[in-house]
Design a protein around this motif. Structure first.
Motif, PDB file in Angstrom:
ATOM      1  N   ASP A  66     -45.301   5.961   6.138  1.00 15.93           N
ATOM      2  CA  ASP A  66     -44.138   5.693   6.987  1.00 15.93           C
ATOM      3  C   ASP A  66     -44.601   5.730   8.444  1.00 15.93           C
ATOM      4  OD1 ASP A  66     -41.816   5.722   8.501  1.00 15.93           O
ATOM      5  OD2 ASP A  66     -40.744   7.040   7.120  1.00 15.93           O
ATOM      6  N   MET A  67     -44.740   4.563   9.064  1.00 18.19           N
ATOM      7  CA  MET A  67     -45.252   4.501  10.432  1.00 18.19           C
ATOM      8  C   MET A  67     -44.292   5.127  11.437  1.00 18.19           C
ATOM      9  SD  MET A  67     -48.309   3.502  10.429  1.00 18.19           S
ATOM     10  CE  MET A  67     -48.485   3.323  12.200  1.00 18.19           C
ATOM     11  N   ARG A  68     -42.990   5.112  11.159  1.00 16.63           N
ATOM     12  CA  ARG A  68     -42.054   5.783  12.063  1.00 16.63           C
ATOM     13  C   ARG A  68     -42.342   7.280  12.076  1.00 16.63           C
ATOM     14  NH1 ARG A  68     -37.257   4.256  14.130  1.00 16.63           N
ATOM     15  NH2 ARG A  68     -36.862   2.041  14.217  1.00 16.63           N
ATOM     16  N   ALA A  69     -42.535   7.877  10.900  1.00 19.58           N
ATOM     17  CA  ALA A  69     -42.857   9.304  10.831  1.00 19.58           C
ATOM     18  C   ALA A  69     -44.222   9.569  11.469  1.00 19.58           C
ATOM     19  CB  ALA A  69     -42.853   9.777   9.379  1.00 19.58           C
ATOM     20  N   ARG A  70     -45.173   8.669  11.239  1.00 20.14           N
ATOM     21  CA  ARG A  70     -46.526   8.828  11.788  1.00 20.14           C
ATOM     22  C   ARG A  70     -46.499   8.831  13.319  1.00 20.14           C
ATOM     23  NH1 ARG A  70     -50.797  10.811  11.846  1.00 20.14           N
ATOM     24  NH2 ARG A  70     -52.788   9.851  11.440  1.00 20.14           N
ATOM     25  N   ASP A  78     -30.743   0.782  11.085  1.00 15.87           N
ATOM     26  CA  ASP A  78     -30.164  -0.549  11.275  1.00 15.87           C
ATOM     27  C   ASP A  78     -29.794  -1.222   9.955  1.00 15.87           C
ATOM     28  OD1 ASP A  78     -32.666  -1.125  10.289  1.00 15.87           O
ATOM     29  OD2 ASP A  78     -33.375  -2.163  12.085  1.00 15.87           O
ATOM     30  N   GLY A  79     -30.095  -0.577   8.829  1.00 14.80           N
ATOM     31  CA  GLY A  79     -29.732  -1.125   7.529  1.00 14.80           C
ATOM     32  C   GLY A  79     -30.654  -2.219   7.024  1.00 14.80           C
ATOM     33  N   LYS A  80     -31.620  -2.639   7.806  1.00 10.63           N
ATOM     34  CA  LYS A  80     -32.545  -3.690   7.382  1.00 10.63           C
ATOM     35  C   LYS A  80     -33.613  -3.090   6.474  1.00 10.63           C
ATOM     36  CE  LYS A  80     -32.171  -6.425  11.612  1.00 10.63           C
ATOM     37  NZ  LYS A  80     -32.890  -6.857  12.815  1.00 10.63           N
ATOM     38  N   PRO A  81     -34.003  -3.827   5.431  1.00  9.43           N
ATOM     39  CA  PRO A  81     -35.066  -3.301   4.568  1.00  9.43           C
ATOM     40  C   PRO A  81     -36.407  -3.302   5.315  1.00  9.43           C
ATOM     41  CG  PRO A  81     -34.478  -5.537   3.918  1.00  9.43           C
ATOM     42  CD  PRO A  81     -33.505  -5.118   4.996  1.00  9.43           C
ATOM     43  N   PRO A  82     -37.212  -2.261   5.115  1.00 12.30           N
ATOM     44  CA  PRO A  82     -38.504  -2.219   5.807  1.00 12.30           C
ATOM     45  C   PRO A  82     -39.497  -3.199   5.196  1.00 12.30           C
ATOM     46  CG  PRO A  82     -38.298  -0.358   4.321  1.00 12.30           C
ATOM     47  CD  PRO A  82     -36.994  -1.097   4.279  1.00 12.30           C
ATOM     48  N   MET A  83     -40.496  -3.531   5.952  1.00 10.99           N
ATOM     49  CA  MET A  83     -41.608  -4.361   5.497  1.00 10.99           C
ATOM     50  C   MET A  83     -42.825  -3.450   5.422  1.00 10.99           C
ATOM     51  SD  MET A  83     -40.511  -7.648   5.513  1.00 10.99           S
ATOM     52  CE  MET A  83     -42.061  -8.486   5.484  1.00 10.99           C
ATOM     53  N   LEU A  97     -45.582   1.122   6.465  1.00 11.86           N
ATOM     54  CA  LEU A  97     -44.175   0.778   6.542  1.00 11.86           C
ATOM     55  C   LEU A  97     -43.807   0.486   7.996  1.00 11.86           C
ATOM     56  CD1 LEU A  97     -42.432   0.781   4.034  1.00 11.86           C
ATOM     57  CD2 LEU A  97     -41.555   3.012   4.685  1.00 11.86           C
ATOM     58  N   ILE A  98     -43.316  -0.716   8.244  1.00 11.67           N
ATOM     59  CA  ILE A  98     -42.952  -1.151   9.591  1.00 11.67           C
ATOM     60  C   ILE A  98     -41.515  -1.660   9.585  1.00 11.67           C
ATOM     61  CG2 ILE A  98     -45.329  -1.741  10.214  1.00 11.67           C
ATOM     62  CD1 ILE A  98     -44.534  -4.698   9.686  1.00 11.67           C
ATOM     63  N   ASP A  99     -40.967  -1.882  10.780  1.00  9.98           N
ATOM     64  CA  ASP A  99     -39.596  -2.386  10.879  1.00  9.98           C
ATOM     65  C   ASP A  99     -39.545  -3.899  10.687  1.00  9.98           C
ATOM     66  OD1 ASP A  99     -38.866   0.209  11.455  1.00  9.98           O
ATOM     67  OD2 ASP A  99     -38.753  -0.112  13.612  1.00  9.98           O
ATOM     68  N   GLN A 100     -40.513  -4.590  11.294  1.00  8.10           N
ATOM     69  CA  GLN A 100     -40.457  -6.050  11.316  1.00  8.10           C
ATOM     70  C   GLN A 100     -41.859  -6.604  11.515  1.00  8.10           C
ATOM     71  OE1 GLN A 100     -37.721  -7.254  14.362  1.00  8.10           O
ATOM     72  NE2 GLN A 100     -38.436  -9.353  14.369  1.00  8.10           N
ATOM     73  N   ILE A 101     -42.172  -7.666  10.810  1.00  6.18           N
ATOM     74  CA  ILE A 101     -43.467  -8.327  10.976  1.00  6.18           C
ATOM     75  C   ILE A 101     -43.301  -9.442  12.008  1.00  6.18           C
ATOM     76  CG2 ILE A 101     -43.175 -10.044   9.146  1.00  6.18           C
ATOM     77  CD1 ILE A 101     -46.399  -8.064   9.773  1.00  6.18           C
TER      78      ILE A 101
END
Length: 157
Positions: A66-70, A78-83, A97-101
């Protein structure tokens, strides 16, 4: 495939861009295996909060980070599925794990700068420099540092 090529402008590097917590990051394209949407993630008991879980991707067990935790960021709301961006290190498969590519950028190695002194320390410990783009800063992720998940003191014991 290499991420660096020689042109008349000098050495060029290619990056796969990703957005995490509103910040643009660049991953060296030579380290990226694939991009996927993680499904059926299995939590790992007693794993650190940085490990989102594991999954089976085309017959390989992939550890998902989980890059957010990292980066010390809050969970996305935001309800969007992670990439996820697939990378390998020493024969092991990981998914970041990122928010958007984003897109693939080809930038001159000469435009890469050292981490600015005012870069968030959580980002600085995972960054291998920055590129100043039009109106934003792209932080180059050092994949080896990102995957240093075991504290050095624990690894030495």
């Amino acid at each position: 495939m290499t991420s660096k090529t020689e042109t008349s402008e000098g050495a060029m590097a290619e990056y796969v861009t990703a957005v995490i917590g509103g910040q643009l990051f660049g991953l060296p394209i030579s380290r990226v295996q694939d991009v996927f949407m993680p499904e059926r993630l299995t939590r790992v008991p007693l794993a650190s909060s940085e490990i989102a879980g594991v999954l089976n991707l085309r017959g390989r067990i992939v550890t998902v980070v989980d890059m957010r935790a990292r980066l010390g960021l809050p969970k996305a709301d935001d309800g969007k599925p992670p990439m996820a961006v697939g990378v390998d290190q020493r024969g092991e498969s990981y998914g970041l794990l990122i928010d958007q590519i984003g897109e693939v950028l080809r930038l001159s190695e000469n435009s890469r700068e050292d981490n600015p002194v005012n870069l968030d320390p959580r980002m600085a410990k995972l960054a291998g420099g920055v590129h100043r783009l039009d109106g934003q800063l792209m932080v180059v992720l050092d994949i080896d540092r990102v995957l240093e998940l075991v504290p050095k003191t624990a690894a030495a014991a």
